[in-house]
Design an enzyme around this catalytic site. Structure first.
Site, PDB file in Angstrom:
ATOM      1  N   HIS A 158      28.063  -7.100 -10.593  1.00 59.12           N
ATOM      2  CA  HIS A 158      29.035  -7.387 -11.979  1.00 59.12           C
ATOM      3  C   HIS A 158      28.377  -6.367 -12.986  1.00 59.12           C
ATOM      4  CE1 HIS A 158      29.708 -11.217  -9.866  1.00 59.12           C
ATOM      5  NE2 HIS A 158      30.902 -11.231 -10.613  1.00 59.12           N
ATOM      6  N   LYS A 162      27.428  -8.803 -18.108  1.00 58.03           N
ATOM      7  CA  LYS A 162      27.243 -10.353 -17.653  1.00 58.03           C
ATOM      8  C   LYS A 162      25.818 -10.815 -17.780  1.00 58.03           C
ATOM      9  CE  LYS A 162      28.372 -13.118 -13.616  1.00 58.03           C
ATOM     10  NZ  LYS A 162      29.028 -13.958 -14.424  1.00 58.03           N
TER      11      LYS A 162
END
Length: 269
Positions: A158, A162
């Site tokens: 990600h 995040k």
């Protein structure tokens, strides 16, 4: 035909919040009636369209969630665990469908959400995309077909911003693998190896997390056996897929009985 269900988007200034707002504006199944931000946020009191850099749309950003929810039939929530459990109680009070895409929820948060679901419809999923939910079901089926001699490793990537790891989607996939094998994920989960770890325990389900750049979301479920591997993969290139799934869930939830549902229910998988 009756009026379209009113929708409130929480975390309006975030990337997912803004994506949801744009899609809701173009929807013929929902109408945007409210946008929520935390107290003191510079968007409070402003028209959300203008705050997002466009034309006014007649919806102001507020920090009064209960008032906004009272005018809505659905709430879509991709925020943070502490905020989400508060929103769950308020959405239940307003009898609005609460669609939760928030990740990083712990046992205490889930208990409060479960309590709210006794009075309202809650749809919660670690990932709202069709592709990921298909991957989840495939993971369960493959895990059921292959025994513990096949190691299971879930690798996820990600963007650098995040804050939780493993991702909610990775945990959803791990849960599917555990269910396929008839075991508890808490008993088999291994995350973040470092140093001299020793040999891998038979039957364990491993997680590896990558964070960098603007990666929207990539998930591999690796079944590694002697001399062969089976790899199931999903790659997201646009976070709009999650927003579209959440809006679909908000529509699907109208008229459903109180309780907790997930995207498998929404998609009929």
């Amino acid at each position: 035909m009756g009026e379209q269900p009113g929708l409130v988007v929480t975390g309006a200034s975030g990337r997912m919040g803004q994506t949801l707002i744009r899609l809701a504006q173009g929807s013929d199944k929902l109408r945007l009636v409210g946008c929520i931000e935390r107290a003191g946020h510079p968007w409070i009191g402003r028209d959300v369209g203008e705050a997002m850099g466009g034309a006014p749309i007649g919806v102001k950003v507020t920090d009064d969630a209960l008032e906004a929810f009272s005018k809505a039939q659905a709430v879509v929530d991709f925020t943070a665990p502490a905020a989400t459990v508060d929103f769950a109680a308020l959405a239940a009070q307003a009898r609005a469908v609460h669609v939760i895409g928030t990740t990083g929820l712990e046992a205490e948060h889930l208990a409060r959400i479960e309590a709210a679901a006794r009075h309202a419809t809650i749809i919660r999923a670690g990932n709202m995309s069709l592709g990921v939910n298909l991957l989840t079901r495939l993971t369960q089926k493959v895990a059921a077909a292959l025994d513990a001699d096949w190691d299971v490793e879930i690798v996820e990537a990600h963007h650098r911003m995040k804050v939780d790891a493993p991702s909610g989607t990775a945990l959803m996939l791990g849960q599917a693998a555990a269910e396929g094998r008839g075991v508890r994920l808490d008993d088999t989960r291994v995350s973040g190896r470092d140093g001299i770890t020793g040999a891998r325990a038979k039957g364990s389900i491993g997680f590896s997390a990558i964070r960098g750049g603007d990666i929207v979301g990539e998930h591999d479920v690796i079944f590694a056996g002697e001399g062969e591997r089976v790899i199931l993969r999903h790659m997201a290139t646009d976070r709009a897929i999650f927003a579209r799934g959440a809006l679909r869930a908000a529509v699907w939830g109208q008229g459903k009985k109180p309780g907790q549902y997930d995207m498998m229910d929404v998609l009929g998988i």
